[in-house]
Enzyme design. Structure first.
Site, short mmCIF file in Angstrom:
data_model
loop_
_atom_site.label_atom_id
_atom_site.label_comp_id
_atom_site.label_asym_id
_atom_site.label_seq_id
_atom_site.Cartn_x
_atom_site.Cartn_y
_atom_site.Cartn_z
N CYS A 53 -2.05 -4.61 -6.69
CA CYS A 53 -2.34 -3.17 -6.70
C CYS A 53 -1.66 -2.50 -7.90
O CYS A 53 -0.43 -2.43 -7.96
CB CYS A 53 -1.86 -2.57 -5.38
SG CYS A 53 -1.79 -0.78 -5.35
N CYS B 253 0.61 0.44 -7.11
CA CYS B 253 1.83 -0.07 -6.46
C CYS B 253 2.83 -0.55 -7.50
O CYS B 253 4.03 -0.36 -7.37
CB CYS B 253 1.51 -1.23 -5.51
SG CYS B 253 0.42 -0.78 -4.15
#
Length: 148
Positions: free
Chosen positions: A73, A76
């Site tokens: 991600c 993230c």
């Protein structure tokens, strides 16, 4: 001897354009490093890596911030260094934790994690605040201090 005259009307915009292009190249390189994993360590020494087995015990006492994330991600990976800085800044006052949702599906399912990064603040085991998406350190710090 030939003296070269500089045409400043032409040279100034060319130099300005070159500076802008160089700035953009450097910024894109830095963003690329963060997105592909060159943005620093996954955790700091003050960040706790949670698992499904350790989750309840760690968040059960005091204030805990949990960053639900995954290695693939991109947002993230941008949020991770912010969480690490926060962990180093408030070490000992609150638990700053990360939980990989790919490896720990039980807790991610229990708390209905549908989008990552999701950050939750817990006080004595109960969730008191949830954030979805990238959040600045100041926002997270303010929320933690509210519950200390």
């Amino acid at each position: 001897m030939i003296i070269l005259e500089t045409n400043w009307n032409l040279l100034t915009p060319v130099l300005l354009l070159a500076a802008i292009v160089l700035f953009l190249i450097v910024r894109m390189y830095k963003i690329r490093r963060v997105l592909i994993g060159g943005g620093g360590p996954e955790t700091s020494e003050n960040t706790i890596d949670l698992t499904d087995q350790t989750f309840e015990k760690v968040i059960g006492k005091g204030v805990s911030l949990v960053d639900f994330w995954a290695p693939w991600c991109a947002p993230c990976r941008m949020q991770g260094p912010i969480v690490n800085e926060l962990a180093d800044e408030i070490a000992g006052k609150a638990n700053i934790c990360k939980m990989d949702v790919d490896k720990n599906k039980k807790m991610a399912a229990k708390y209905g994690i549908r989008s990552i990064p999701t950050i939750m603040v817990f006080k004595n085991g109960e969730m008191v605040k949830q954030f979805v998406g990238i959040k600045p350190k100041a926002t997270l710090l303010k929320e933690i201090e509210k519950h200390l």
